[in-house]
Write an enzyme that holds these catalytic residues in place. Structure first.
Site, PDB file in Angstrom:
ATOM      1  N   SER A 201      34.794  33.707 -17.995  1.00 38.72           N
ATOM      2  CA  SER A 201      35.471  32.435 -17.756  1.00 38.72           C
ATOM      3  C   SER A 201      35.292  31.531 -18.965  1.00 38.72           C
ATOM      4  O   SER A 201      34.500  31.803 -19.859  1.00 38.72           O
ATOM      5  CB  SER A 201      34.880  31.763 -16.525  1.00 38.72           C
ATOM      6  OG  SER A 201      33.507  31.532 -16.743  1.00 38.72           O
ATOM      7  N   ILE A 204      32.733  25.833 -17.377  1.00 38.84           N
ATOM      8  CA  ILE A 204      33.001  24.971 -16.230  1.00 38.84           C
ATOM      9  C   ILE A 204      32.120  23.729 -16.365  1.00 38.84           C
ATOM     10  O   ILE A 204      32.605  22.630 -16.532  1.00 38.84           O
ATOM     11  CB  ILE A 204      32.748  25.719 -14.906  1.00 38.84           C
ATOM     12  CG1 ILE A 204      33.656  26.957 -14.835  1.00 38.84           C
ATOM     13  CG2 ILE A 204      33.025  24.798 -13.724  1.00 38.84           C
ATOM     14  CD1 ILE A 204      33.387  27.864 -13.662  1.00 38.84           C
ATOM     15  N   SER A 206      29.168  23.953 -18.499  1.00 35.07           N
ATOM     16  CA  SER A 206      28.327  24.137 -19.682  1.00 35.07           C
ATOM     17  C   SER A 206      29.124  23.859 -20.955  1.00 35.07           C
ATOM     18  O   SER A 206      30.332  23.693 -20.912  1.00 35.07           O
ATOM     19  CB  SER A 206      27.800  25.571 -19.690  1.00 35.07           C
ATOM     20  OG  SER A 206      28.878  26.469 -19.885  1.00 35.07           O
ATOM     21  N   ASP A 264      30.465  24.678  -3.749  1.00 37.64           N
ATOM     22  CA  ASP A 264      30.504  26.064  -4.185  1.00 37.64           C
ATOM     23  C   ASP A 264      29.795  26.881  -3.106  1.00 37.64           C
ATOM     24  O   ASP A 264      28.630  27.227  -3.246  1.00 37.64           O
ATOM     25  CB  ASP A 264      29.767  26.165  -5.534  1.00 37.64           C
ATOM     26  CG  ASP A 264      30.248  27.343  -6.356  1.00 37.64           C
ATOM     27  OD1 ASP A 264      31.104  28.093  -5.866  1.00 37.64           O
ATOM     28  OD2 ASP A 264      29.755  27.520  -7.483  1.00 37.64           O
ATOM     29  N   LYS A 296      21.561  27.063 -12.961  1.00 36.24           N
ATOM     30  CA  LYS A 296      22.248  27.054 -11.667  1.00 36.24           C
ATOM     31  C   LYS A 296      21.304  27.458 -10.556  1.00 36.24           C
ATOM     32  O   LYS A 296      21.384  26.956  -9.449  1.00 36.24           O
ATOM     33  CB  LYS A 296      23.432  28.029 -11.702  1.00 36.24           C
ATOM     34  CG  LYS A 296      24.713  27.389 -12.188  1.00 36.24           C
ATOM     35  CD  LYS A 296      25.915  28.236 -11.802  1.00 36.24           C
ATOM     36  CE  LYS A 296      27.143  27.765 -12.559  1.00 36.24           C
ATOM     37  NZ  LYS A 296      28.234  28.730 -12.488  1.00 36.24           N
TER      38      LYS A 296
END
Lengths: 390, 390
Positions: A201, A204, A206, A264, A296
């Protein structure tokens, strides 16, 4: 069922939902209120949209139906076209979302119906939010998470590598500086003869996602076909998940609900990661979970629970999954940010492994585990093999 | 903070949200992504909207900002106007919604901020849904429900009857045929010298709301001023809550979230009813809870819990509340539906109480309690007094 004939009036703007607008007089005739749905039948096909009601003759007068540009992707319409319009009830997936909201258990067919409608754009923001929050507050059992993962993979592209052994490493992010480790691991693993089509990805939360860092050196917006072709040719690739259209509904959930609400749900964390690996044809997966106060995952206890759940889910999907819990207490390597991290990774590769120990040791250790998982290094000798390749 | 100058392009259609559309090039300049918010500063004032991003030059080209008609209610704009546009973070109420989602307790100021923004249209469908579902899954304690009730009342109109003793009866619906009881109770109570400004909803799930039934005989879409004026003149009135704009945010919640998802969090049931009574200046309230297998409340146990909570909330608001638990096992009276129920009520009034015992006895009993609560009949003699007035 009352059908009425209306003339199309196109609003040339996308609003992110399939929506049309009818005058209050026509709304009464077909018995719809705002946020109900109507079916629009035209010569070229039909489409179901959410409906808004207007009093304004300027917007949609009696006899007219305004349609937003999103609708035109589903059915070909032009200004002035005559269409037949009627009320339709919400799709079955809306009742299924209500079932999950009430704490019910969804079958695999039921999960598929929700995911398909979410992907097709048939669900309103309200309904989609209700689904995500039902996952957050009601949770899903392992069977449901397996169904969710497979359903999410099924609506996008699938990569096909035949019988080849395809491996991958996935890091649960949140630690600055880690985006570069794939740039070191992928070449090592590919050199050893394994296939490693790494899809990543963009950032988001970071400073840099792996896709952002790789993009400094090469294009990452590759199609599914390009990823397969490059991987077969040179053994590995680093590409952006979104352009390959792997598990595309994941970004629908993120953009429309998870990002705005900072939620999430745990079941969706698992399904999000594993649906992409499943769609990418991965057979053996190494999951890296950095643990640290700002990462996280903040505790070893959580890391072990997440690791165990991911490994269980992996087995159900035919993806043998091993878990490495790594140190996430401070940034990895010396540099943070796409350009600096790309340069740092290149320097490590070019110098045969000279550089910050925190990144070199991590990359070599993870690559070593992958070599063992892929059967190209004996157990206990993977790290040594990885170091000698580097 | 980056401001850019854009030219207004008006999309003449309401979508139910404050939303504008900018081209992807301008979005990058000001650093916004879809579902972020922008502030638009014009000559006549400013407005904050959600923003959508478009690639299409036809929709909003570089240098343009498309605005939907909803936005024009907040600030006066015309096609081609030059405005200054910048990114703004979500309003504080969005963090407060997240706090409630995480199970936090909201202060009265925090509840007010959410309700004000919901009423002003500053919250997206996603955010509003998150708030309602947080109430559903996390609940609210009594202090929070009191804050919610007062906040909901504060954004709409308030009826002012000075020092007069204002009473009301509220039925928790769901039983066919009950909409007519107010048409009998209000005249009895008003005849006894009490003020009873009865505001009612239209049907939600039932064949007839009290406002629907009354509308057969007289207009019910009265303003707040008209309700006060008529009540002071003749002692009572039956009017539609919505046109009086009492606790208007309640219908925002119902239309945008509760109806589409079939949810009705218990804290919001209490706040919805009591915010309207609080706004209407009611001092003594009789709450009728029909209990039956098809009624909204299905067990005596639930009825007692709801009654106790409503009475507690009433005391906190200065509304002395008594609870009557009635039989909701079958329709009340002989007729169901607005026109038939209106006629049945008129016949009972005209004949001095002849008609189906199930409605006459219920109306007389409830009116009697109100006469006692209002101090115009001695305790134990209210029902007799009500019957003699009828």
């Amino acid at each position: 069922m009352v059908w009425i004939k209306l003339r199309v009036k196109i609003f040339n703007v996308e609003i992110g939902e399939l929506r049309s607008v009818v005058n209050v007089e026509d709304a009464e005739k077909i018995g719809v209120t705002t946020r109900d749905r109507v079916k629009i039948s035209a010569e070229g096909g039909h489409v179901v949209t959410l409906v808004s009601i207007t009093n304004s003759r300027e917007v949609s007068g009696p006899g007219e139906i305004g349609v937003f540009a999103d609708v035109l992707k589903r059915v070909s319409l032009e200004d002035g076209d005559e269409v037949d319009v009627t009320y339709v009830p919400p799709p079955p997936s809306v009742s299924l979302i209500k079932k999950k909201m009430a704490g019910g258990r969804l079958t695999s067919e039921e999960v598929e119906a929700i995911i398909r409608d979410a992907y097709e754009g048939f669900l309103s923001d309200v309904e989609l939010t209700a689904f995500i929050l039902a996952l957050e507050y009601r949770g899903m059992d392992v069977d449901e998470v397996e169904s969710l993962t497979k359903a999410m993979a099924s609506v996008g592209n699938r990569l096909d590598f035949g019988d080849s052994l395809v491996v991958d490493k996935h890091g649960i992010g949140g630690v600055p500086g880690t985006s570069k480790d794939s740039l070191i691991i992928v070449p090592i693993v590919a050199s050893a003869g394994l296939l490693i089509p790494k899809t990543s990805s963009r950032a988001i939360m970071s400073p840099a996602g792996t896709a952002d860092t790789m993009e400094v050196l090469a294009p990452v917006d590759l199609t599914a076909e390009e990823i397969v072709e490059i991987t077969k040719r040179v053994g590995g690739v680093i590409a952006w998940t979104a352009s390959a259209n792997l598990s595309p509904v994941d970004s629908v959930f993120i953009e429309r609900v998870e990002y705005p609400l900072s939620v999430d749900p745990e079941s969706l964390i698992y399904a999000s990661i594993m649906s992409k690996k499943y769609a990418a044809g991965i057979r053996r997966l190494l999951l890296d979970i950095p643990v640290g106060p700002e990462a996280k995952v903040e505790s070893m206890r959580d890391a072990r629970r997440i690791g165990r759940n991911m490994a269980d889910l992996g087995e159900r999907l035919g993806i043998h999954t091993e878990v490495a819990i790594s140190y996430g207490g401070q940034p990895v390597g010396r540099c943070v940010g796409p350009a600096l991290e790309a340069r740092e990774a290149l320097e490590i590769l070019a110098s045969g492994g000279k550089g910050s120990r925190s990144i070199v040791e991590k990359a070599v250790a993870l690559a070593g585990i992958l070599l063992e998982m892929g059967g190209v290094a004996p157990i206990g000798y993977g790290e040594k093999a990885a170091r000698s390749i580097l």
